[in-house]
Structures are given as structure tokens and as C-alpha cells.
Motif scaffolding. Structure first.
Motif, PDB file in Angstrom:
ATOM      1  N   GLU A  60      41.340  49.131  47.751  1.00  0.00           N
ATOM      2  CA  GLU A  60      42.631  49.164  47.055  1.00  0.00           C
ATOM      3  C   GLU A  60      43.786  49.202  48.061  1.00  0.00           C
ATOM      4  OE1 GLU A  60      42.462  52.517  44.405  1.00  0.00           O
ATOM      5  OE2 GLU A  60      40.978  51.537  43.116  1.00  0.00           O
ATOM      6  N   THR A  61      43.621  49.977  49.118  1.00  0.00           N
ATOM      7  CA  THR A  61      44.652  50.060  50.158  1.00  0.00           C
ATOM      8  C   THR A  61      44.883  48.687  50.780  1.00  0.00           C
ATOM      9  OG1 THR A  61      44.101  52.360  50.643  1.00  0.00           O
ATOM     10  CG2 THR A  61      45.264  51.144  52.365  1.00  0.00           C
ATOM     11  N   ILE A  62      43.801  47.988  51.066  1.00  0.00           N
ATOM     12  CA  ILE A  62      43.911  46.648  51.647  1.00  0.00           C
ATOM     13  C   ILE A  62      44.641  45.728  50.679  1.00  0.00           C
ATOM     14  CG2 ILE A  62      42.584  44.602  52.343  1.00  0.00           C
ATOM     15  CD1 ILE A  62      40.365  46.646  53.214  1.00  0.00           C
ATOM     16  N   GLU A  63      44.266  45.784  49.415  1.00  0.00           N
ATOM     17  CA  GLU A  63      44.845  44.868  48.434  1.00  0.00           C
ATOM     18  C   GLU A  63      46.300  45.180  48.107  1.00  0.00           C
ATOM     19  OE1 GLU A  63      42.386  44.022  45.060  1.00  0.00           O
ATOM     20  OE2 GLU A  63      40.664  43.527  46.322  1.00  0.00           O
ATOM     21  N   THR A  64      46.758  46.414  48.329  1.00  0.00           N
ATOM     22  CA  THR A  64      48.158  46.732  48.048  1.00  0.00           C
ATOM     23  C   THR A  64      49.095  46.158  49.106  1.00  0.00           C
ATOM     24  OG1 THR A  64      48.052  48.875  49.178  1.00  0.00           O
ATOM     25  CG2 THR A  64      47.625  48.850  46.784  1.00  0.00           C
ATOM     26  N   ILE A  65      48.559  45.730  50.227  1.00  0.00           N
ATOM     27  CA  ILE A  65      49.388  45.125  51.272  1.00  0.00           C
ATOM     28  C   ILE A  65      49.907  43.766  50.794  1.00  0.00           C
ATOM     29  CG2 ILE A  65      49.331  44.184  53.627  1.00  0.00           C
ATOM     30  CD1 ILE A  65      47.205  46.401  54.231  1.00  0.00           C
ATOM     31  N   LEU A  66      49.112  43.101  49.964  1.00  0.00           N
ATOM     32  CA  LEU A  66      49.474  41.790  49.428  1.00  0.00           C
ATOM     33  C   LEU A  66      49.820  41.914  47.949  1.00  0.00           C
ATOM     34  CD1 LEU A  66      46.457  39.801  50.929  1.00  0.00           C
ATOM     35  CD2 LEU A  66      48.749  39.990  51.904  1.00  0.00           C
ATOM     36  N   THR A  67      50.523  40.938  47.422  1.00  0.00           N
ATOM     37  CA  THR A  67      50.753  40.906  45.981  1.00  0.00           C
ATOM     38  C   THR A  67      49.426  40.520  45.312  1.00  0.00           C
ATOM     39  OG1 THR A  67      51.306  38.545  45.899  1.00  0.00           O
ATOM     40  CG2 THR A  67      53.129  40.096  46.329  1.00  0.00           C
ATOM     41  N   PRO A  68      49.274  40.787  44.026  1.00  0.00           N
ATOM     42  CA  PRO A  68      48.041  40.368  43.340  1.00  0.00           C
ATOM     43  C   PRO A  68      47.765  38.869  43.490  1.00  0.00           C
ATOM     44  CG  PRO A  68      49.236  41.913  41.968  1.00  0.00           C
ATOM     45  CD  PRO A  68      50.129  41.589  43.143  1.00  0.00           C
ATOM     46  N   LYS A  69      48.807  38.058  43.420  1.00  0.00           N
ATOM     47  CA  LYS A  69      48.639  36.605  43.573  1.00  0.00           C
ATOM     48  C   LYS A  69      48.160  36.262  44.988  1.00  0.00           C
ATOM     49  CE  LYS A  69      51.019  32.302  42.531  1.00  0.00           C
ATOM     50  NZ  LYS A  69      52.237  31.690  42.007  1.00  0.00           N
ATOM     51  N   GLN A  70      48.744  36.906  45.990  1.00  0.00           N
ATOM     52  CA  GLN A  70      48.325  36.674  47.377  1.00  0.00           C
ATOM     53  C   GLN A  70      46.886  37.125  47.597  1.00  0.00           C
ATOM     54  OE1 GLN A  70      51.486  38.949  49.216  1.00  0.00           O
ATOM     55  NE2 GLN A  70      52.425  37.095  50.063  1.00  0.00           N
TER      56      GLN A  70
ATOM     57  N   GLU B 153      44.430  37.224  45.385  1.00  0.00           N
ATOM     58  CA  GLU B 153      43.516  36.235  44.787  1.00  0.00           C
ATOM     59  C   GLU B 153      43.440  34.971  45.630  1.00  0.00           C
ATOM     60  OE1 GLU B 153      41.244  36.766  42.429  1.00  0.00           O
ATOM     61  OE2 GLU B 153      42.042  38.800  42.608  1.00  0.00           O
ATOM     62  N   LEU B 154      44.577  34.521  46.141  1.00  0.00           N
ATOM     63  CA  LEU B 154      44.589  33.333  46.988  1.00  0.00           C
ATOM     64  C   LEU B 154      43.808  33.592  48.279  1.00  0.00           C
ATOM     65  CD1 LEU B 154      45.497  30.463  47.630  1.00  0.00           C
ATOM     66  CD2 LEU B 154      47.651  31.429  48.518  1.00  0.00           C
ATOM     67  N   CYS B 155      44.010  34.749  48.864  1.00  0.00           N
ATOM     68  CA  CYS B 155      43.294  35.118  50.085  1.00  0.00           C
ATOM     69  C   CYS B 155      41.785  35.107  49.846  1.00  0.00           C
ATOM     70  CB  CYS B 155      43.764  36.495  50.564  1.00  0.00           C
ATOM     71  SG  CYS B 155      43.081  36.982  52.156  1.00  0.00           S
ATOM     72  N   LYS B 156      41.344  35.700  48.742  1.00  0.00           N
ATOM     73  CA  LYS B 156      39.916  35.708  48.403  1.00  0.00           C
ATOM     74  C   LYS B 156      39.388  34.290  48.226  1.00  0.00           C
ATOM     75  CE  LYS B 156      39.833  40.165  46.007  1.00  0.00           C
ATOM     76  NZ  LYS B 156      39.660  40.818  44.681  1.00  0.00           N
ATOM     77  N   GLU B 157      40.147  33.463  47.501  1.00  0.00           N
ATOM     78  CA  GLU B 157      39.732  32.071  47.284  1.00  0.00           C
ATOM     79  C   GLU B 157      39.564  31.335  48.608  1.00  0.00           C
ATOM     80  OE1 GLU B 157      42.137  29.724  44.578  1.00  0.00           O
ATOM     81  OE2 GLU B 157      42.403  31.483  43.282  1.00  0.00           O
ATOM     82  N   LEU B 158      40.542  31.495  49.501  1.00  0.00           N
ATOM     83  CA  LEU B 158      40.504  30.801  50.779  1.00  0.00           C
ATOM     84  C   LEU B 158      39.349  31.292  51.653  1.00  0.00           C
ATOM     85  CD1 LEU B 158      44.335  30.672  51.544  1.00  0.00           C
ATOM     86  CD2 LEU B 158      42.871  28.771  50.804  1.00  0.00           C
ATOM     87  N   LEU B 159      39.136  32.604  51.667  1.00  0.00           N
ATOM     88  CA  LEU B 159      38.033  33.150  52.459  1.00  0.00           C
ATOM     89  C   LEU B 159      36.676  32.695  51.910  1.00  0.00           C
ATOM     90  CD1 LEU B 159      39.396  36.725  53.150  1.00  0.00           C
ATOM     91  CD2 LEU B 159      39.105  34.864  54.812  1.00  0.00           C
ATOM     92  N   LEU B 160      36.540  32.654  50.592  1.00  0.00           N
ATOM     93  CA  LEU B 160      35.301  32.167  49.990  1.00  0.00           C
ATOM     94  C   LEU B 160      35.089  30.678  50.300  1.00  0.00           C
ATOM     95  CD1 LEU B 160      35.377  34.057  46.574  1.00  0.00           C
ATOM     96  CD2 LEU B 160      33.734  34.382  48.449  1.00  0.00           C
TER      97      LEU B 160
END
Length: 138
Positions: free
Chosen positions: A113-123, A125-132
């Protein structure tokens, strides 16, 4: 291009920072990150035979055998002959393994959660998509 600006180097640095945070939590509970991942995978998809766990963790069978040895020695998993294929050993969590998962999961979730709060929810999801996408194609 300077090393510091290469995607691989940046991904490695970020990965190590996350690893260090999680490692602090797990070390205090006498477990490694690799053991945690094994426990989570057995819990989520189990029971699993050692070969299935090796495939899921992208590790070789010898590494998984050693991992299972350590988890069994700590009383976190049990091995049994696989009913589907007598040549395989099935791995399941013990009550102690389930309790450890239950107690440490909120701590792991807090790090995520701490990691994910650094980015917006949209960012995020995009980050996860790109890494996958990278993972699938490497």
C-alpha cells in the motif's frame, strides 16, 4: 546512455528497495522473502507438488527442494505423496504456516500500500501493465 538512466538499472534499484523493506519484516519472523513467496503460492494455489511450485516461482527443482526442506524443518509445510502421481510430493501448509501467513500478510500489504500511494491509482495500474508486459516478453 548512462547506467543510472537505463530501465534495467532503475528496475533493479526499485526492486532492491522493496526487497529491503520486506526483508526487515520477514527476518524478524525467521523467514526469507523466498520462503514467504513459497508459502503464499502454496496457500493460494495449493496443495502444490514441488514441480508446480518450481514452475510458479521460476526456480529449478533443486532450489525448490531446498526451500521445501527449510519450510518443513520450520514446521510451516508438510509433504505427502501426491495422489495423482506417486512420484511427486505434495506441499501443504501446516496450521503454523497458516498462522504465520495470517500474522504477516497485513504487514506485507502495508508495504505494498505504501508503494502504491506514491503513484496515483491510474499510474499504479499502468505501471503494473507495463511491468507485466516486460515480464511476458523477456
Amino acid at each position: 546512455m548512462e547506467l543510472d538512466n537505463t530501465l534495467g538499472f532503475i528496475l533493479g534499484r526499485v526492486s532492491r528497495k522493496v526487497h529491503y523493506r520486506l526483508d526487515e519484516i520477514f527476518k524478524a519472523n525467521d523467514i526469507t522473502i523466498e520462503q514467504w513467496v513459497g508459502l503464499r503460492m502454496i496457500h493460494e494455489a495449493g496443495p502444490l507438488c514441488q514441480r508446480e511450485l518450481a514452475d510458479r516461482m521460476e526456480k529449478n527443482q533443486n532450489t525448490i527442494k531446498a526451500l521445501a526442506d527449510r519450510l518443513e524443518k520450520k514446521g510451516l509445510i508438510e509433504r505427502a505423496i501426491d495422489r495423482r502421481d506417486k512420484r511427486n510430493l505434495t506441499l501443504t501448509l501446516t496450521d503454523r504456516g497458516e498462522e504465520l501467513l495470517e500474522s504477516l500478510s497485513p504487514l506485507e500489504e502495508k508495504v505494498n500500500e505504501t508503494i502504491e500511494t506514491i503513484l496515483t491509482p491510474k499510474q499504479t495500474e499502468l505501471c503494473k501493465e507495463l511491468l507485466l508486459q516486460l515480464e511476458r516478453n523477456l
